[in-house]
Design a protein around this motif. Structure first.
Motif, PDB file in Angstrom:
ATOM      1  N   ASP A 133       0.880  -1.174   0.000  1.00  0.00           N
ATOM      2  CA  ASP A 133       0.000   0.000   0.000  1.00  0.00           C
ATOM      3  C   ASP A 133       0.914   1.220   0.000  1.00  0.00           C
ATOM      4  N   ILE A 134       1.305   1.663  -1.186  1.00  0.00           N
ATOM      5  CA  ILE A 134       2.340   2.694  -1.280  1.00  0.00           C
ATOM      6  C   ILE A 134       1.885   3.906  -2.097  1.00  0.00           C
ATOM      7  N   GLU A 135       0.645   4.299  -1.863  1.00  0.00           N
ATOM      8  CA  GLU A 135       0.131   5.592  -2.315  1.00  0.00           C
ATOM      9  C   GLU A 135       0.473   5.964  -3.763  1.00  0.00           C
ATOM     10  N   GLY A 136       0.041   5.128  -4.684  1.00  0.00           N
ATOM     11  CA  GLY A 136       0.196   5.478  -6.088  1.00  0.00           C
ATOM     12  C   GLY A 136       1.303   4.742  -6.821  1.00  0.00           C
ATOM     13  N   MET A 137       2.245   4.104  -6.078  1.00  0.00           N
ATOM     14  CA  MET A 137       3.332   3.376  -6.736  1.00  0.00           C
ATOM     15  C   MET A 137       3.057   1.880  -6.825  1.00  0.00           C
ATOM     16  N   ASP A 138       1.941   1.438  -6.281  1.00  0.00           N
ATOM     17  CA  ASP A 138       1.614   0.012  -6.257  1.00  0.00           C
ATOM     18  C   ASP A 138       1.705  -0.605  -7.661  1.00  0.00           C
ATOM     19  N   PHE A 139       1.079   0.060  -8.617  1.00  0.00           N
ATOM     20  CA  PHE A 139       1.029  -0.472  -9.987  1.00  0.00           C
ATOM     21  C   PHE A 139       2.424  -0.645 -10.571  1.00  0.00           C
ATOM     22  N   ASP A 140       3.260   0.394 -10.518  1.00  0.00           N
ATOM     23  CA  ASP A 140       4.600   0.323 -11.115  1.00  0.00           C
ATOM     24  C   ASP A 140       5.473  -0.724 -10.436  1.00  0.00           C
ATOM     25  N   VAL A 141       5.379  -0.817  -9.114  1.00  0.00           N
ATOM     26  CA  VAL A 141       6.185  -1.803  -8.386  1.00  0.00           C
ATOM     27  C   VAL A 141       5.780  -3.218  -8.784  1.00  0.00           C
ATOM     28  N   LEU A 142       4.485  -3.488  -8.825  1.00  0.00           N
ATOM     29  CA  LEU A 142       4.024  -4.841  -9.153  1.00  0.00           C
ATOM     30  C   LEU A 142       4.240  -5.185 -10.623  1.00  0.00           C
ATOM     31  N   MET A 143       4.035  -4.212 -11.507  1.00  0.00           N
ATOM     32  CA  MET A 143       4.196  -4.491 -12.931  1.00  0.00           C
ATOM     33  C   MET A 143       5.649  -4.767 -13.308  1.00  0.00           C
ATOM     34  N   ASN A 144       6.594  -4.225 -12.551  1.00  0.00           N
ATOM     35  CA  ASN A 144       8.012  -4.434 -12.851  1.00  0.00           C
ATOM     36  C   ASN A 144       8.636  -5.549 -12.011  1.00  0.00           C
ATOM     37  N   LEU A 145       7.824  -6.217 -11.205  1.00  0.00           N
ATOM     38  CA  LEU A 145       8.316  -7.326 -10.386  1.00  0.00           C
ATOM     39  C   LEU A 145       8.154  -8.637 -11.147  1.00  0.00           C
ATOM     40  N   ASN A 146       9.241  -9.385 -11.277  1.00  0.00           N
ATOM     41  CA  ASN A 146       9.206 -10.693 -11.924  1.00  0.00           C
ATOM     42  C   ASN A 146       8.619 -11.705 -10.935  1.00  0.00           C
ATOM     43  N   LEU A 147       7.377 -12.080 -11.146  1.00  0.00           N
ATOM     44  CA  LEU A 147       6.691 -12.959 -10.203  1.00  0.00           C
ATOM     45  C   LEU A 147       7.190 -14.399 -10.258  1.00  0.00           C
ATOM     46  N   ASN A 148       8.054 -14.712 -11.218  1.00  0.00           N
ATOM     47  CA  ASN A 148       8.648 -16.051 -11.294  1.00  0.00           C
ATOM     48  C   ASN A 148      10.004 -16.113 -10.601  1.00  0.00           C
ATOM     49  N   LYS A 149      10.501 -14.954 -10.192  1.00  0.00           N
ATOM     50  CA  LYS A 149      11.822 -14.857  -9.567  1.00  0.00           C
ATOM     51  C   LYS A 149      11.773 -15.210  -8.084  1.00  0.00           C
ATOM     52  N   PHE A 150      10.650 -14.907  -7.449  1.00  0.00           N
ATOM     53  CA  PHE A 150      10.440 -15.193  -6.033  1.00  0.00           C
ATOM     54  C   PHE A 150       9.132 -15.966  -5.884  1.00  0.00           C
ATOM     55  N   PHE A 151       9.072 -16.821  -4.861  1.00  0.00           N
ATOM     56  CA  PHE A 151       7.810 -17.508  -4.608  1.00  0.00           C
ATOM     57  C   PHE A 151       7.006 -16.666  -3.629  1.00  0.00           C
ATOM     58  N   ILE A 152       5.941 -16.040  -4.137  1.00  0.00           N
ATOM     59  CA  ILE A 152       5.064 -15.221  -3.306  1.00  0.00           C
ATOM     60  C   ILE A 152       3.683 -15.857  -3.347  1.00  0.00           C
ATOM     61  N   LYS A 153       3.266 -16.437  -2.233  1.00  0.00           N
ATOM     62  CA  LYS A 153       2.005 -17.181  -2.204  1.00  0.00           C
ATOM     63  C   LYS A 153       0.793 -16.260  -2.326  1.00  0.00           C
ATOM     64  N   ASN A 154       0.771 -15.174  -1.550  1.00  0.00           N
ATOM     65  CA  ASN A 154      -0.366 -14.252  -1.543  1.00  0.00           C
ATOM     66  C   ASN A 154       0.108 -12.806  -1.671  1.00  0.00           C
ATOM     67  N   ILE A 155      -0.568 -12.044  -2.523  1.00  0.00           N
ATOM     68  CA  ILE A 155      -0.229 -10.628  -2.710  1.00  0.00           C
ATOM     69  C   ILE A 155      -1.485  -9.783  -2.524  1.00  0.00           C
ATOM     70  N   SER A 156      -1.415  -8.860  -1.570  1.00  0.00           N
ATOM     71  CA  SER A 156      -2.505  -7.909  -1.327  1.00  0.00           C
ATOM     72  C   SER A 156      -2.010  -6.529  -1.718  1.00  0.00           C
ATOM     73  N   PHE A 157      -2.785  -5.815  -2.546  1.00  0.00           N
ATOM     74  CA  PHE A 157      -2.359  -4.480  -2.964  1.00  0.00           C
ATOM     75  C   PHE A 157      -3.574  -3.565  -3.113  1.00  0.00           C
ATOM     76  N   GLU A 158      -3.310  -2.270  -2.995  1.00  0.00           N
ATOM     77  CA  GLU A 158      -4.387  -1.284  -3.092  1.00  0.00           C
ATOM     78  C   GLU A 158      -4.755  -1.039  -4.562  1.00  0.00           C
ATOM     79  N   HIS A 159      -6.024  -1.252  -4.892  1.00  0.00           N
ATOM     80  CA  HIS A 159      -6.499  -1.043  -6.265  1.00  0.00           C
ATOM     81  C   HIS A 159      -7.260   0.270  -6.418  1.00  0.00           C
ATOM     82  N   LEU A 160      -7.518   0.932  -5.291  1.00  0.00           N
ATOM     83  CA  LEU A 160      -8.415   2.086  -5.252  1.00  0.00           C
ATOM     84  C   LEU A 160      -8.046   3.190  -6.240  1.00  0.00           C
ATOM     85  N   HIS A 161      -6.740   3.444  -6.392  1.00  0.00           N
ATOM     86  CA  HIS A 161      -6.304   4.575  -7.214  1.00  0.00           C
ATOM     87  C   HIS A 161      -5.910   4.174  -8.642  1.00  0.00           C
TER      88      HIS A 161
END
Length: 199
Positions: A133-161
């Motif tokens: 929940d990083i006030e507007g940077m959520d999208f850029d951080v997640l879109m540039n994260l390689n989800l195959n590089k780390f095993f992340i079981k659950n991801i919660s993020f703010e979609h409001l903005h």
């Protein structure tokens, strides 16, 4: 496995509302590694106070940035009208002005690190829950994260903005990476989505 919260505020020491991630950790009483990341230094004292009895919690005063950025410092903006909790602390001045259009906007420099470097530096390979929940940077951080590089079981993020097209793009990325929508995320005001790896 570990639990990571990026953008924590003051945990449950905020005066206006409770933090869903904090409630989740308290309820589950986990002994696993918990990393709490907060860019706004005004929250760090409260975070240390709240989590002082938890030896498995580590607190960082950092801004997490996208993997396509190599910045070491970033300017953040806020308004004194947001006292006492300073919930709005963003790298986008226009984002803050949207909520405080007629107020003086202050700024502060914050040390930053991209998300993959943060994981590597802290020897994180498997994550049970990642809350962002990083006030507007959520999208850029997640879109540039390689989800195959780390095993992340659950991801919660703010979609409001997010715009409609941003929501479409990010949902497509999650589905394409083997995630499914598993419900509302940690925010108690229902402004987060949760995606879970696997079926």
């Amino acid at each position: 496995m570990s639990f990571i919260q990026i953008g924590s505020g003051s945990a449950n020491l905020d005066t206006s509302f409770e933090d869903g991630f904090t409630n989740f950790i308290k309820k589950n009483r986990t002994t696993r590694k918990i990393l709490i990341v907060e860019a706004n230094s005004m929250h760090i004292k409260n975070l240390k106070k709240f989590w002082k009895s938890k030896k498995n919690v580590k607190i960082f005063n950092l801004a997490i940035i996208p993997d396509n950025s190599s910045k070491k410092k970033m300017t953040f903006f806020y308004s004194d009208k947001d006292k006492p909790d300073y919930q709005l602390f963003s790298n986008s001045k226009s984002f803050v002005l949207r909520y405080f259009p007629d107020e003086k906007i202050r700024k502060k420099k914050v040390n930053c690190i991209n998300i993959s470097s943060f994981f590597k530096k802290n020897k994180i390979k498997k994550i049970d829950y990642l809350s962002i929940d990083i006030e507007g940077m959520d999208f850029d951080v997640l879109m540039n994260l390689n989800l195959n590089k780390f095993f992340i079981k659950n991801i919660s993020f703010e979609h409001l903005h997010l715009s409609f097209i941003q929501k479409f793009i990010i949902v497509f990325k999650f589905l394409n990476s083997g995630y499914y929508f598993s419900g509302m995320g940690f925010d108690i005001r229902k402004s987060d989505w949760m995606f879970t790896k696997g079926y």
